[in-house]
Design a protein around this motif. Structure first.
Motif, PDB file in Angstrom:
ATOM      1  N   GLU A  92       0.837  -1.201   0.000  1.00 54.87           N
ATOM      2  CA  GLU A  92       0.000   0.000   0.000  1.00 54.87           C
ATOM      3  C   GLU A  92       0.874   1.254   0.000  1.00 54.87           C
ATOM      4  N   PRO A  93       0.721   2.119  -0.993  1.00 56.00           N
ATOM      5  CA  PRO A  93       1.531   3.345  -1.040  1.00 56.00           C
ATOM      6  C   PRO A  93       1.275   4.229   0.180  1.00 56.00           C
ATOM      7  N   GLY A  94       2.341   4.830   0.663  1.00 57.32           N
ATOM      8  CA  GLY A  94       2.199   5.793   1.743  1.00 57.32           C
ATOM      9  C   GLY A  94       2.280   5.224   3.141  1.00 57.32           C
ATOM     10  N   ILE A  95       2.267   3.902   3.287  1.00 59.39           N
ATOM     11  CA  ILE A  95       2.363   3.325   4.630  1.00 59.39           C
ATOM     12  C   ILE A  95       3.837   3.091   4.985  1.00 59.39           C
ATOM     13  N   ASN A  96       4.502   2.204   4.277  1.00 65.12           N
ATOM     14  CA  ASN A  96       5.956   2.030   4.380  1.00 65.12           C
ATOM     15  C   ASN A  96       6.440   1.843   5.821  1.00 65.12           C
ATOM     16  N   LEU A  97       5.753   0.971   6.558  1.00 65.41           N
ATOM     17  CA  LEU A  97       6.162   0.644   7.922  1.00 65.41           C
ATOM     18  C   LEU A  97       6.532  -0.830   7.993  1.00 65.41           C
TER      19      LEU A  97
END
Length: 263
Positions: free
Chosen positions: A109-114
């Motif tokens: 998912e774009p924008g999460i990056n965790l």
């Protein structure tokens, strides 16, 4: 954080502070704690992150908190987005319960990056009986291919089954070169306490996460001392020092060894 269920958000955050200030690097929700009414994720997450910010200001250390976002497959990405918006620095998914694709959906998912801490709760229903089902090895491969960053695989000293050869192979499936996929941190968990750390590190190596719950909170002097004892046990193992010898001038570790012994 233990107990598994029952603590409200404020009490959970207070325990998280004690564990973090005592020396742990990673705090996670239990696999059974998600978004229940007694401890809603939306209240729990900001309070815990506030406490971890305090720990950073006091010690300079960044402590990760794997917040359990497990939910129905059609809602997990939105829950991940909400957690990220509230300041989460790690996510946790119960992969067997939520489904393998839940990990992929969140990882891509774009924008999460965790980073994603993957728990294997319910795995024994398909891995334990050698006459049917599937072994842990394919689950390791799948979690790695789907984008997980950490996965529970078991211990050599804890309360779960102990096929050391198989466990080492599972961990290698996560860490050894495998096409162009990034490695995944194996997590040793289940009945782990300071007295078992030396055995875990000596038999499984240093590329591993040692996840203790009751082995920290059950310390006779409380959570902070329990976290310090785990940290001291790790320091001793990495330095190649016998834990009993190291405990001679580390009182938190000594109390832990007096209670639980050495595995």
């Amino acid at each position: 954080i233990k107990p598994k269920v029952g603590l409200n958000p404020k009490d959970t955050a207070a325990v998280a502070y004690e564990a973090a200030i005592g020396g742990v690097d990673l705090i996670k929700d239990d696999e059974t704690l998600t978004d229940q009414t007694f401890c809603p994720l939306g209240e729990r997450l900001p309070l815990i992150m506030e406490q971890l910010d305090t720990v950073k200001s006091e010690t300079g250390r960044t402590v990760l908190y794997a917040v359990n976002i497990s939910t129905a497959g059609d809602r997990i990405v939105e829950r991940a987005r909400e957690a990220a918006r509230m300041g989460a620095n790690m996510l946790m998914i119960d992969v067997i319960v939520c489904g393998f694709d839940a990990v992929r959906a969140v990882a891509e998912e774009p924008g999460i990056n965790l980073p994603i801490h993957v728990h294997r709760t319910m795995h024994a229903a398909i891995t334990r009986n050698r006459e049917h089902g599937i072994a842990m090895r394919p689950i390791c491969r799948l979690v790695r291919m789907l984008g997980g960053d950490q996965l529970h695989t078991g211990t050599v000293s804890g309360k779960m089954e102990h096929d050391i050869t198989e466990l080492r192979g599972d961990n290698l499936a996560l860490t050894e070169p495998f096409f162009d996929l990034k490695p995944v941190f194996p997590v040793a968990s289940g009945g782990l306490h300071p007295g078992g750390v030396h055995k875990e590190v000596s038999m499984l190596g240093r590329d591993i996460i040692l996840q203790a719950g009751g082995g920290i909170h059950g310390h006779p002097e409380g959570t902070r001392a329990g976290a310090a004892a785990m940290r001291q046990a790790v320091d001793a193992a990495v330095a190649g020092i016998d834990p009993a010898t190291y405990a001679a001038d580390h009182p938190e570790l000594k109390r832990a060894l007096d209670k639980w012994g050495i595995a």
